[in-house]
Design a protein around this motif. Structure first.
Motif, PDB file in Angstrom:
ATOM      1  N   ASP A  55      -5.661  -4.724 -11.714  1.00 16.61           N
ATOM      2  CA  ASP A  55      -5.033  -3.437 -11.401  1.00 16.61           C
ATOM      3  C   ASP A  55      -5.029  -3.190  -9.891  1.00 16.61           C
ATOM      4  OD1 ASP A  55      -4.528  -2.889 -14.043  1.00 16.61           O
ATOM      5  OD2 ASP A  55      -6.338  -1.681 -14.323  1.00 16.61           O
ATOM      6  N   ASP A  56      -6.149  -3.500  -9.236  1.00 20.15           N
ATOM      7  CA  ASP A  56      -6.265  -3.237  -7.801  1.00 20.15           C
ATOM      8  C   ASP A  56      -5.334  -4.121  -6.966  1.00 20.15           C
ATOM      9  OD1 ASP A  56      -8.172  -1.324  -8.305  1.00 20.15           O
ATOM     10  OD2 ASP A  56      -9.881  -2.635  -7.864  1.00 20.15           O
ATOM     11  N   ARG A  57      -5.031  -5.330  -7.476  1.00 15.71           N
ATOM     12  CA  ARG A  57      -4.232  -6.277  -6.685  1.00 15.71           C
ATOM     13  C   ARG A  57      -2.891  -6.585  -7.355  1.00 15.71           C
ATOM     14  NH1 ARG A  57      -8.275 -10.834  -4.338  1.00 15.71           N
ATOM     15  NH2 ARG A  57      -6.550 -11.039  -2.864  1.00 15.71           N
ATOM     16  N   LEU A  58      -2.434  -5.648  -8.158  1.00 10.03           N
ATOM     17  CA  LEU A  58      -1.192  -5.854  -8.900  1.00 10.03           C
ATOM     18  C   LEU A  58      -0.014  -6.102  -7.970  1.00 10.03           C
ATOM     19  CD1 LEU A  58      -0.513  -5.934 -11.914  1.00 10.03           C
ATOM     20  CD2 LEU A  58       0.203  -3.553 -11.746  1.00 10.03           C
ATOM     21  N   GLN A  59       0.088  -5.341  -6.899  1.00 12.77           N
ATOM     22  CA  GLN A  59       1.208  -5.510  -5.983  1.00 12.77           C
ATOM     23  C   GLN A  59       1.156  -6.864  -5.284  1.00 12.77           C
ATOM     24  OE1 GLN A  59       3.689  -3.347  -6.163  1.00 12.77           O
ATOM     25  NE2 GLN A  59       2.369  -2.390  -7.705  1.00 12.77           N
ATOM     26  N   GLU A  60      -0.048  -7.332  -4.976  1.00 12.84           N
ATOM     27  CA  GLU A  60      -0.190  -8.642  -4.348  1.00 12.84           C
ATOM     28  C   GLU A  60       0.234  -9.754  -5.319  1.00 12.84           C
ATOM     29  OE1 GLU A  60      -3.605 -11.280  -1.993  1.00 12.84           O
ATOM     30  OE2 GLU A  60      -4.042  -9.231  -2.676  1.00 12.84           O
ATOM     31  N   LEU A  61      -0.103  -9.589  -6.600  1.00 12.95           N
ATOM     32  CA  LEU A  61       0.337 -10.554  -7.607  1.00 12.95           C
ATOM     33  C   LEU A  61       1.862 -10.542  -7.745  1.00 12.95           C
ATOM     34  CD1 LEU A  61      -2.431  -9.912 -10.282  1.00 12.95           C
ATOM     35  CD2 LEU A  61      -2.123 -12.017  -8.964  1.00 12.95           C
ATOM     36  N   GLY A  62       2.450  -9.348  -7.649  1.00 12.59           N
ATOM     37  CA  GLY A  62       3.911  -9.257  -7.681  1.00 12.59           C
ATOM     38  C   GLY A  62       4.539  -9.958  -6.487  1.00 12.59           C
ATOM     39  N   ASP A  63       3.939  -9.823  -5.314  1.00  9.65           N
ATOM     40  CA  ASP A  63       4.444 -10.520  -4.129  1.00  9.65           C
ATOM     41  C   ASP A  63       4.346 -12.032  -4.299  1.00  9.65           C
ATOM     42  OD1 ASP A  63       4.896  -8.050  -3.037  1.00  9.65           O
ATOM     43  OD2 ASP A  63       3.146  -8.096  -1.701  1.00  9.65           O
ATOM     44  N   LEU A  64       3.226 -12.495  -4.878  1.00  8.02           N
ATOM     45  CA  LEU A  64       3.066 -13.922  -5.128  1.00  8.02           C
ATOM     46  C   LEU A  64       4.176 -14.430  -6.044  1.00  8.02           C
ATOM     47  CD1 LEU A  64       1.323 -16.590  -5.063  1.00  8.02           C
ATOM     48  CD2 LEU A  64       0.286 -15.733  -7.174  1.00  8.02           C
ATOM     49  N   TYR A  65       4.451 -13.688  -7.104  1.00  9.35           N
ATOM     50  CA  TYR A  65       5.517 -14.091  -8.023  1.00  9.35           C
ATOM     51  C   TYR A  65       6.846 -14.202  -7.270  1.00  9.35           C
ATOM     52  CZ  TYR A  65       9.103 -13.850 -11.584  1.00  9.35           C
ATOM     53  OH  TYR A  65      10.219 -14.110 -12.339  1.00  9.35           O
ATOM     54  N   ALA A  66       7.166 -13.204  -6.470  1.00  5.71           N
ATOM     55  CA  ALA A  66       8.435 -13.218  -5.748  1.00  5.71           C
ATOM     56  C   ALA A  66       8.508 -14.377  -4.766  1.00  5.71           C
ATOM     57  CB  ALA A  66       8.638 -11.890  -5.022  1.00  5.71           C
ATOM     58  N   GLU A  67       7.397 -14.649  -4.079  1.00  8.22           N
ATOM     59  CA  GLU A  67       7.390 -15.723  -3.090  1.00  8.22           C
ATOM     60  C   GLU A  67       7.526 -17.102  -3.727  1.00  8.22           C
ATOM     61  OE1 GLU A  67       3.707 -15.038  -1.204  1.00  8.22           O
ATOM     62  OE2 GLU A  67       4.401 -13.311  -0.040  1.00  8.22           O
ATOM     63  N   ALA A  75      14.418 -11.724  -6.520  1.00  8.63           N
ATOM     64  CA  ALA A  75      13.026 -11.902  -6.928  1.00  8.63           C
ATOM     65  C   ALA A  75      12.155 -10.765  -6.420  1.00  8.63           C
ATOM     66  CB  ALA A  75      12.497 -13.239  -6.433  1.00  8.63           C
ATOM     67  N   TRP A  76      12.555 -10.122  -5.319  1.00  4.03           N
ATOM     68  CA  TRP A  76      11.764  -9.028  -4.770  1.00  4.03           C
ATOM     69  C   TRP A  76      12.157  -7.689  -5.380  1.00  4.03           C
ATOM     70  CZ3 TRP A  76       7.552  -9.646  -1.867  1.00  4.03           C
ATOM     71  CH2 TRP A  76       7.353 -10.901  -1.276  1.00  4.03           C
ATOM     72  N   ASN A  77      13.102  -7.679  -6.277  1.00  4.96           N
ATOM     73  CA  ASN A  77      13.547  -6.431  -6.885  1.00  4.96           C
ATOM     74  C   ASN A  77      13.379  -6.477  -8.394  1.00  4.96           C
ATOM     75  OD1 ASN A  77      14.586  -4.931  -4.465  1.00  4.96           O
ATOM     76  ND2 ASN A  77      15.773  -6.797  -4.265  1.00  4.96           N
ATOM     77  N   GLU A  78      14.483  -6.764  -9.131  1.00 11.71           N
ATOM     78  CA  GLU A  78      14.398  -6.717 -10.594  1.00 11.71           C
ATOM     79  C   GLU A  78      13.399  -7.718 -11.149  1.00 11.71           C
ATOM     80  OE1 GLU A  78      18.746  -7.435 -10.174  1.00 11.71           O
ATOM     81  OE2 GLU A  78      17.407  -6.823  -8.532  1.00 11.71           O
ATOM     82  N   ALA A  79      13.435  -8.971 -10.676  1.00 15.93           N
ATOM     83  CA  ALA A  79      12.572 -10.001 -11.244  1.00 15.93           C
ATOM     84  C   ALA A  79      11.093  -9.680 -11.001  1.00 15.93           C
ATOM     85  CB  ALA A  79      12.921 -11.369 -10.656  1.00 15.93           C
ATOM     86  N   ARG A  80      10.770  -9.212  -9.806  1.00 12.38           N
ATOM     87  CA  ARG A  80       9.384  -8.849  -9.510  1.00 12.38           C
ATOM     88  C   ARG A  80       8.923  -7.699 -10.394  1.00 12.38           C
ATOM     89  NH1 ARG A  80       6.592  -5.249  -6.326  1.00 12.38           N
ATOM     90  NH2 ARG A  80       4.728  -6.065  -5.216  1.00 12.38           N
ATOM     91  N   GLY A  81       9.776  -6.703 -10.561  1.00 11.54           N
ATOM     92  CA  GLY A  81       9.426  -5.569 -11.417  1.00 11.54           C
ATOM     93  C   GLY A  81       9.233  -5.991 -12.870  1.00 11.54           C
TER      94      GLY A  81
END
Length: 225
Positions: A55-67, A75-81
């Motif tokens: 939960d605390d690093r959810l946004q960082e995990l989303g950035d990893l997915y996009a990268e 990837a930084w918009n719909e796919a990341r969400g």
């Protein structure tokens, strides 16, 4: 779906000494040293995350997915969400585990949950698992790997080495849960992910061939421990 192995010494051949000279023989140029790859002894450390840490690093995990997805701006918009929504839902499943590889930041992750006989069928598996895997599920020894997200170089280099980061992550997930095998779903149109998984030791389920593949939007792949 992504540490340095010592390079082997360059082999050399000594030239014969010239008669009547004490000059040392010069080595012939040898082949270039093998490519250095990730090592489990240095670089990325693999560890599980608690639900609170996720939960605390959810946004960082989303950035990893996009990268690592290579999807460009989408990837930084719909796919990341969409990835984050799936992850938040999967975290609630019994036995869920997420592993991260990290140095000073997260460099890769893999996650999944045990598929037990009493669990609701995971979307896409209905009717596609052979008897052997159903028996493993009934005794809690079948694990679903929902995703492996690693840098591009892990997909393209040293895929068959045991210290390849993707192999380390998937092997650790199985070991942590005492699973005999893992299964995953891949979209039929996602050929690059299928190729990466096959290079990391996954295989098609029994009966899945170009002529006899089960119908549906997904392909089911299996990994034995």
């Amino acid at each position: 779906m992504t540490v340095t192995v010592p390079a082997q010494p360059t082999t050399t051949k000594l030239l014969r000494r010239r008669v009547g000279t004490d000059r040392p023989a010069l080595p012939e140029p040898g082949p270039p040293p093998p490519e250095r790859g990730s090592s489990p002894r240095e670089g990325q450390r693999v560890r599980p995350m608690t639900r609170r840490q996720i939960d605390d690093r959810l946004q960082e995990l989303g950035d990893l997915y996009a990268e690592t997805s290579g999807g460009g701006p989408r990837a930084w918009n719909e796919a990341r969400g969409a990835f984050l929504r799936r992850l938040v839902a999967d975290v609630r499943r019994p036995g869920f585990e997420l592993l991260v590889a990290e140095t000073t930041a997260i460099t890769g992750c893999a996650y999944g949950f045990p598929l037990r006989g009493g669990n609701p069928a995971w979307e896409g598996f209905d009717g596609h698992l052979p008897g052997r895997l159903l028996r493993l599920a009934s005794c809690g020894r079948l694990f679903v790997i929902c995703g492996i997200h690693v840098p591009a170089h892990v997909r393209g280099r040293n895929q068959d080495r045991p210290w390849n980061l993707a192999r380390r992550l998937q092997r650790r997930l199985l070991a942590d849960h005492g699973a005999a095998a893992a299964v995953t779903l891949v979209s039929r149109s996602d050929h690059s992910t299928v190729e990466a998984l096959l290079s990391w030791g996954w295989r098609y389920i029994e009966g899945d061939t170009p002529r006899t593949a089960p119908h549906g939007p997904f392909r089911v792949l299996v990994l034995d421990s």
